[in-house]
Design a protein around this motif. Structure first.
Motif, PDB file in Angstrom:
ATOM      1  N   ILE A   4       1.106  -1.086   0.069  1.00 32.65           N
ATOM      2  CA  ILE A   4       0.116  -0.291   0.130  1.00 32.65           C
ATOM      3  C   ILE A   4       0.789   1.078  -0.079  1.00 32.65           C
ATOM      4  N   ILE A   5       1.825   1.361   1.003  1.00 35.06           N
ATOM      5  CA  ILE A   5       2.728   2.334   0.936  1.00 35.06           C
ATOM      6  C   ILE A   5       3.555   2.429  -0.621  1.00 35.06           C
ATOM      7  N   PHE A   6       4.317   1.746  -1.241  1.00 35.57           N
ATOM      8  CA  PHE A   6       5.125   1.393  -2.241  1.00 35.57           C
ATOM      9  C   PHE A   6       3.495   2.302  -3.065  1.00 35.57           C
ATOM     10  N   PHE A   7       2.733   1.758  -3.110  1.00 38.78           N
ATOM     11  CA  PHE A   7       1.027   1.815  -4.665  1.00 38.78           C
ATOM     12  C   PHE A   7       0.855   3.285  -4.356  1.00 38.78           C
ATOM     13  N   TRP A   8       0.534   4.345  -2.975  1.00 39.20           N
ATOM     14  CA  TRP A   8       0.578   5.287  -3.108  1.00 39.20           C
ATOM     15  C   TRP A   8       1.485   6.389  -3.518  1.00 39.20           C
ATOM     16  N   SER A   9       2.579   5.746  -2.880  1.00 41.02           N
ATOM     17  CA  SER A   9       3.882   7.128  -2.921  1.00 41.02           C
ATOM     18  C   SER A   9       4.460   6.799  -4.983  1.00 41.02           C
ATOM     19  N   VAL A  10       4.117   5.679  -5.456  1.00 43.49           N
ATOM     20  CA  VAL A  10       4.195   6.084  -7.000  1.00 43.49           C
ATOM     21  C   VAL A  10       3.316   6.769  -7.699  1.00 43.49           C
ATOM     22  N   THR A  11       2.013   6.866  -6.948  1.00 52.93           N
ATOM     23  CA  THR A  11       1.120   7.038  -7.167  1.00 52.93           C
ATOM     24  C   THR A  11       0.973   9.111  -7.036  1.00 52.93           C
ATOM     25  N   VAL A  12       1.740   9.345  -5.880  1.00 54.32           N
ATOM     26  CA  VAL A  12       1.385  10.420  -5.211  1.00 54.32           C
ATOM     27  C   VAL A  12       2.422  10.747  -6.285  1.00 54.32           C
ATOM     28  N   ALA A  13       4.149  10.520  -6.189  1.00 57.24           N
ATOM     29  CA  ALA A  13       5.150  11.052  -7.114  1.00 57.24           C
ATOM     30  C   ALA A  13       4.707  11.098  -8.766  1.00 57.24           C
ATOM     31  N   GLN A  14       3.995  10.215  -8.911  1.00 56.89           N
ATOM     32  CA  GLN A  14       3.776  10.072 -10.400  1.00 56.89           C
ATOM     33  C   GLN A  14       2.444  11.795 -10.591  1.00 56.89           C
ATOM     34  N   THR A  15       1.913  11.537 -10.179  1.00 56.79           N
ATOM     35  CA  THR A  15       1.058  12.648 -10.468  1.00 56.79           C
ATOM     36  C   THR A  15       1.799  14.108 -10.439  1.00 56.79           C
TER      37      THR A  15
ATOM     38  N   PRO B   8       9.893  -5.548   2.156  1.00 52.88           N
ATOM     39  CA  PRO B   8      10.284  -4.914   3.120  1.00 52.88           C
ATOM     40  C   PRO B   8       9.947  -4.375   3.687  1.00 52.88           C
ATOM     41  N   LEU B   9       9.342  -3.696   4.856  1.00 49.15           N
ATOM     42  CA  LEU B   9       8.594  -2.631   4.754  1.00 49.15           C
ATOM     43  C   LEU B   9       9.483  -1.498   5.176  1.00 49.15           C
ATOM     44  N   TRP B  10      11.002  -1.727   5.656  1.00 49.84           N
ATOM     45  CA  TRP B  10      11.506  -0.264   5.885  1.00 49.84           C
ATOM     46  C   TRP B  10      11.984   0.151   4.303  1.00 49.84           C
ATOM     47  N   ALA B  11      12.325  -1.269   3.273  1.00 51.92           N
ATOM     48  CA  ALA B  11      12.587  -0.607   1.911  1.00 51.92           C
ATOM     49  C   ALA B  11      11.254   0.349   1.502  1.00 51.92           C
ATOM     50  N   ALA B  12      10.398  -0.198   1.655  1.00 53.47           N
ATOM     51  CA  ALA B  12       8.493   0.791   1.490  1.00 53.47           C
ATOM     52  C   ALA B  12       8.799   1.831   1.669  1.00 53.47           C
ATOM     53  N   TRP B  13       8.721   2.588   3.220  1.00 52.53           N
ATOM     54  CA  TRP B  13       9.748   3.914   3.531  1.00 52.53           C
ATOM     55  C   TRP B  13      10.322   4.504   3.005  1.00 52.53           C
ATOM     56  N   LEU B  14      11.895   3.043   2.458  1.00 57.33           N
ATOM     57  CA  LEU B  14      12.955   4.661   1.962  1.00 57.33           C
ATOM     58  C   LEU B  14      12.069   5.628   0.839  1.00 57.33           C
ATOM     59  N   ILE B  15      11.605   3.820   0.133  1.00 56.87           N
ATOM     60  CA  ILE B  15      11.834   4.234  -1.234  1.00 56.87           C
ATOM     61  C   ILE B  15      10.589   5.407  -1.131  1.00 56.87           C
ATOM     62  N   ALA B  16       9.065   5.233  -0.403  1.00 55.23           N
ATOM     63  CA  ALA B  16       7.841   6.183  -0.738  1.00 55.23           C
ATOM     64  C   ALA B  16       9.171   7.747  -0.161  1.00 55.23           C
ATOM     65  N   PHE B  17       9.638   7.459  -0.026  1.00 57.32           N
ATOM     66  CA  PHE B  17      10.889   8.734   1.431  1.00 57.32           C
ATOM     67  C   PHE B  17      11.006   9.535  -0.046  1.00 57.32           C
ATOM     68  N   PHE B  18      11.830   8.773  -0.811  1.00 58.23           N
ATOM     69  CA  PHE B  18      12.621   9.785  -1.600  1.00 58.23           C
ATOM     70  C   PHE B  18      11.679   9.648  -3.112  1.00 58.23           C
ATOM     71  N   LEU B  19      10.870   9.075  -3.081  1.00 58.73           N
ATOM     72  CA  LEU B  19      10.251   9.642  -4.257  1.00 58.73           C
ATOM     73  C   LEU B  19       9.265  10.807  -3.911  1.00 58.73           C
ATOM     74  N   LEU B  20       8.548  11.065  -2.755  1.00 60.49           N
ATOM     75  CA  LEU B  20       8.021  11.675  -2.544  1.00 60.49           C
ATOM     76  C   LEU B  20       8.811  13.239  -2.615  1.00 60.49           C
ATOM     77  N   LEU B  21      10.257  13.037  -2.082  1.00 62.97           N
ATOM     78  CA  LEU B  21      11.302  13.928  -2.186  1.00 62.97           C
ATOM     79  C   LEU B  21      11.632  14.593  -3.042  1.00 62.97           C
ATOM     80  N   GLY B  22      11.657  13.912  -4.168  1.00 63.09           N
ATOM     81  CA  GLY B  22      11.762  14.550  -5.115  1.00 63.09           C
ATOM     82  C   GLY B  22      10.579  14.429  -6.720  1.00 63.09           C
ATOM     83  N   ALA B  23      10.255  14.061  -6.202  1.00 58.51           N
ATOM     84  CA  ALA B  23       9.202  13.904  -7.302  1.00 58.51           C
ATOM     85  C   ALA B  23       8.478  16.035  -6.379  1.00 58.51           C
ATOM     86  N   GLY B  24       8.343  15.500  -5.425  1.00 62.26           N
ATOM     87  CA  GLY B  24       7.885  16.747  -4.588  1.00 62.26           C
ATOM     88  C   GLY B  24       8.660  18.538  -4.808  1.00 62.26           C
ATOM     89  N   LEU B  25       9.641  17.923  -4.986  1.00 59.67           N
ATOM     90  CA  LEU B  25      10.783  18.949  -5.544  1.00 59.67           C
ATOM     91  C   LEU B  25      10.737  19.620  -6.973  1.00 59.67           C
TER      92      LEU B  25
END
Lengths: 93, 141
Positions: A4-15, B8-25
């Protein structure tokens, strides 16, 4: 949970990258002068390159990596050629 | 999409953090490109996306492919290196071209070559950086 975390972060980043592409495209259309349009095209290229990387993460396919490498190379060449054209009115003298 | 479910959960959180950081900037940079008033203000904005925006997404990509393929995958770093090297080159060329165009049509917003010439003549004929820059500018014309 991690899916879920992965899917939503990818979706938000793509948007976010999609909105960034729209803004760069608007600058390219609106830009009062030619250099603004070239800058908008350069930003559009780099945003599309980042979007391809995020697509690659989202689908787990590393083929998108090569697409984004080609895209960044083409963006570099296009912007350099356009800047040269703005400077001298001629790309290859 | 199946390797995602056993990430793994830690990898998902790390990937989410860096993806959102990059896309937000990158989004902030493009918003600046859209909103800022002048060309020389605008040319700074997209570099936010090509520096930390690219770095964040590349780091997320490295983490994701390293975890799912269970070996160190470093080839996305190649994109980061390439973008870091090429962006200053393109933006210097573009800003020099814009300055040349603004000076050619005597735009009052940019410092003209005339002004630089007068100040360097008043301060004697010492070859400081301004006069060297000036002589390069006139030689090109």
């Amino acid at each position: 949970m991690s899916a879920i975390i992965f899917f939503w972060s990818v979706t938000v980043a793509q948007t976010a990258l999609g909105i960034a592409m729209v803004l760069a495209f608007a600058r390219m259309i609106r830009g009062p002068r030619a250099q603004d349009r070239v800058l908008g095209l350069d930003a559009l290229y780099s945003n599309a390159m980042l979007l391809m990387l995020v697509f690659g993460i989202g689908t787990g396919n590393s083929l998108y990596f090569e697409i984004s490498l080609i895209m960044s190379a083409l963006g570099f060449v296009a912007t350099v050629a356009l800047a040269k054209f703005l400077m001298r009115g001629e790309v290859i003298e | 999409m199946n390797p995602v479910t056993d990430l793994p959960l830690w990898a998902a959180w790390l990937i989410a953090f860096f993806l959102l950081l990059g896309a937000g900037l990158t989004l902030i940079g493009s918003f600046g490109l859209f909103r800022l008033p002048g060309f020389y203000d605008r040319i700074h904005a997209p570099t936010l996306g090509t520096s930390w925006g690219t770095a964040g997404i590349v780091i997320a990509s490295v983490i994701y492919f390293s975890v799912t393929e269970s070996q160190l995958v470093l080839h996305p770093l190649l994109i980061g290196v390439f973008v870091t090297v090429t962006t200053p080159v393109t933006l210097i060329l573009l800003s020099r071209a814009a300055l040349y165009r603004d000076r050619a049509e005597n735009n009052p917003d940019v410092p003209s070559l005339q002004l630089l010439e007068n100040t360097s003549q008043e301060s004697g004929s010492k070859t400081d950086s301004v006069t060297v820059h000036e002589s390069i500018g006139t030689a090109k014309e």
